[in-house]
Design a protein around this motif. Structure first.
Motif, short mmCIF file in Angstrom:
data_model
loop_
_atom_site.label_atom_id
_atom_site.label_comp_id
_atom_site.label_asym_id
_atom_site.label_seq_id
_atom_site.Cartn_x
_atom_site.Cartn_y
_atom_site.Cartn_z
N ILE A 1 0.84 -1.21 0.00
CA ILE A 1 0.00 0.00 0.00
C ILE A 1 0.87 1.25 0.00
O ILE A 1 0.64 2.20 -0.77
CB ILE A 1 -0.93 -0.01 1.21
N VAL A 2 1.89 1.26 0.87
CA VAL A 2 2.75 2.44 0.97
C VAL A 2 3.54 2.64 -0.32
O VAL A 2 3.81 3.79 -0.72
CB VAL A 2 3.71 2.31 2.18
N GLN A 3 3.90 1.56 -0.99
CA GLN A 3 4.58 1.70 -2.28
C GLN A 3 3.70 2.44 -3.28
O GLN A 3 4.18 3.29 -4.04
CB GLN A 3 4.97 0.32 -2.81
N LYS A 4 2.40 2.14 -3.25
CA LYS A 4 1.48 2.87 -4.12
C LYS A 4 1.36 4.32 -3.67
O LYS A 4 1.29 5.25 -4.50
CB LYS A 4 0.11 2.19 -4.09
N GLU A 5 1.34 4.54 -2.36
CA GLU A 5 1.26 5.90 -1.84
C GLU A 5 2.46 6.73 -2.27
O GLU A 5 2.32 7.91 -2.64
CB GLU A 5 1.16 5.87 -0.31
N ILE A 6 3.63 6.12 -2.22
CA ILE A 6 4.83 6.88 -2.57
C ILE A 6 4.88 7.19 -4.06
O ILE A 6 5.34 8.25 -4.49
CB ILE A 6 6.10 6.14 -2.09
N GLU A 7 4.36 6.25 -4.88
CA GLU A 7 4.27 6.52 -6.31
C GLU A 7 3.35 7.72 -6.57
O GLU A 7 3.67 8.62 -7.36
CB GLU A 7 3.75 5.28 -7.04
N LEU A 8 2.21 7.71 -5.87
CA LEU A 8 1.26 8.81 -6.03
C LEU A 8 1.85 10.12 -5.51
O LEU A 8 1.69 11.18 -6.15
CB LEU A 8 -0.04 8.49 -5.28
N ALA A 9 2.55 10.07 -4.38
CA ALA A 9 3.16 11.28 -3.82
C ALA A 9 4.22 11.84 -4.75
O ALA A 9 4.33 13.07 -4.91
CB ALA A 9 3.76 10.98 -2.45
N MET A 10 5.00 10.97 -5.41
CA MET A 10 6.01 11.44 -6.36
C MET A 10 5.38 12.09 -7.57
O MET A 10 5.83 13.15 -8.04
CB MET A 10 6.89 10.26 -6.78
N GLU A 11 4.36 11.44 -8.08
CA GLU A 11 3.67 12.01 -9.25
C GLU A 11 3.04 13.35 -8.90
O GLU A 11 3.07 14.30 -9.70
CB GLU A 11 2.62 11.04 -9.76
N THR A 12 2.46 13.43 -7.69
CA THR A 12 1.85 14.69 -7.25
C THR A 12 2.89 15.78 -7.12
O THR A 12 2.67 16.94 -7.54
CB THR A 12 1.12 14.49 -5.91
N TYR A 13 4.04 15.43 -6.55
CA TYR A 13 5.11 16.41 -6.40
C TYR A 13 5.61 16.88 -7.76
O TYR A 13 5.81 18.09 -7.97
CB TYR A 13 6.26 15.82 -5.59
#
Length: 457
Positions: free
Chosen positions: A391-403
């Motif tokens: 789950i956190v791996q998906k969160e970090i992918e989303l956070a990177m894309e958002t950034y």
């Protein structure tokens, strides 16, 4: 990990954070193995267990020594108030008998008077008042009624129980050192996350500075970036303090020098577990089993107190001068000692040892139930932590894309600097969560290996 470029480098960053260091189930870091060895060597409780095991070995030697002959040298001097002599009638009888023998030897008739002037030996004392004796005694147990053999078996199982308890204690020491070592690795990984955030903020600061020079940004935006950098420094200081505390804890656990501990750089690694391996019996269970068996042999030894014992007894007088008329110079004999009734002492002691064995049996059953529960709990924690990692791996992918998106929007004057900083903080939190998830996953795997009795170090 330092990121010098924003954009293409983000993909490399994602791959780096999404891929933990992997290792085999029992391939612990050599540095960690060395720390565990030092921790085991330093443990005062383990040293005490070693002393207890040595005492059990001595008990075995004592049990065997029952059948060795015991030789004693004796010496004593006694002063009586007077010589021990025959009574007057007996002395007269002995003197008269002596006269008859003399007359018979001289051919004098029985009824004739005893010739005058013929000396008569005085009657010696049974024991003179001054007594000096020296002797050797031999005591040799030939049959102990099985008490010695049962005592030997009890002490052997007691030694085994102590050794297994020491191994279980080693596991606890290893678990504590592994946990502290992993916490240090988590702090290091978190520090790397902060270094990456610092790189991002420095690049934002440079961009804002150029934008101000070109009239495309205000000093307030730069102050916001500077504030974010100061807040980052505070978080870095907090992690450095945590690292200092963990190094102190490792120093206390292992006795290793602090400068050596400060130089190590542990990394979070995954511990693989084979699903086909069967759980092994834990050392705690083995220790309780051996303790139970030792108590049963102890109870049997105490019940054997009513079996006759056979022993050989020998005595030899080294000095003969002061022996009484009734004292032998030497003697040898074999005797039987049969304890018929001892006031219920042996029966009660055997009952007490039997209850002690039952206590160990209850403790063993309780431990087995708790270990079975801990295996289920560790397995569930492992599955939960693995799912959380995904789950956190998906969160970090989303956070990177958002950034990335927010950064592009800001650079094109489509978003405020606050949005960029918020997106960067979200990315930092996601990276923290990922490292913590790796830590929790490793903890769950370690606990599962321990519960299964397969934790090797």
């Amino acid at each position: 990990m330092h990121i010098k470029k924003v954009g293409g480098s983000l993909l490399l960053l994602a791959l780096a954070w999404l891929t933990p260091v992997s290792s085999n189930a029992q391939d612990l870091d050599p540095v960690l193995r060395n720390l565990i060895e030092k921790g085991i060597d330093k443990s005062h409780e383990l040293n005490n267990k070693e002393f207890e095991a040595q005492q059990a070995v001595i008990d075995q030697k004592l049990a065997r020594a029952v059948f060795l002959p015991k030789i004693t040298l004796n010496g004593n001097y006694t002063r009586l108030d007077s010589d021990i002599s025959f009574d007057e009638d007996t002395q007269q009888l002995l003197t008269g008998t002596q006269k008859l023998i003399i007359k018979e030897a001289a051919g004098i008739p029985f009824n004739s008077e005893f010739p005058a002037g013929v000396p008569v030996q005085p009657i010696p004392a049974i024991q003179e008042s001054n007594i000096l004796k020296s002797s050797v005694d031999l005591d040799w147990t030939l049959f102990s009624g099985f008490q010695a053999s049962n005592a030997l078996k009890a002490s052997k199982h007691k030694e085994a129980s102590i050794n297994y308890a020491a191994l279980a204690m080693e596991d606890k020491i290893a678990l504590k050192i592994i946990e502290t070592y992993d916490q240090l690795a988590l702090v290091n990984a978190s520090a790397e996350v902060l270094e990456t955030t610092e790189d991002y903020l420095e690049q934002q600061e440079k961009f804002v500075q150029k934008a101000i020079e070109n009239g495309l940004a205000t000093p307030i935006e730069r102050k916001k970036v500077e504030l974010a950098l100061q807040q980052l420094i505070a978080r870095q200081l907090e992690f450095e303090q945590n690292r200092t505390i963990l190094i102190e804890l490792l120093h206390m656990l292992t006795g290793e020098q602090k400068n050596v501990l400060s130089a190590i750089n542990p990394q979070l690694g995954s511990m693989g577990i084979s699903e086909t391996e069967q759980a092994e019996k834990r050392d705690e269970i083995k220790a309780l089993e051996e303790a139970e068996t030792a108590s049963l042999y102890k109870a049997k030894m105490q019940r054997n107190n009513f079996i006759p014992k056979i022993a050989l007894k020998g005595h030899y007088e080294l000095l003969e001068d002061d022996l009484s008329l009734l004292d032998p110079k030497w003697y040898v004999g074999v005797g039987i000692r049969w304890n018929v009734f001892d006031g219920n002492k042996s029966r009660l002691e055997a009952k007490k040892s039997q209850l002690e064995a039952e206590k160990y049996r209850e403790q063993r059953e309780d431990a087995e139930e708790k270990i079975a529960l801990s295996m289920i709990k560790a397995q569930q924690n492992l599955e939960a932590s693995q799912q959380n990692t995904r789950i956190v791996q998906k969160e970090i992918e989303l956070a990177m894309e958002t950034y990335e998106l927010t950064d592009k929007q800001y650079r094109n004057d489509l978003a405020p600097i606050n949005d960029v900083l918020d997106a960067l903080r979200d990315l930092e939190k996601a990276e923290f969560k990922l490292q913590d998830s790796y830590f929790q996953e490793r903890r769950a795997k370690t606990e599962l290996l321990h519960a299964q009795g397969k934790l090797n170090y």
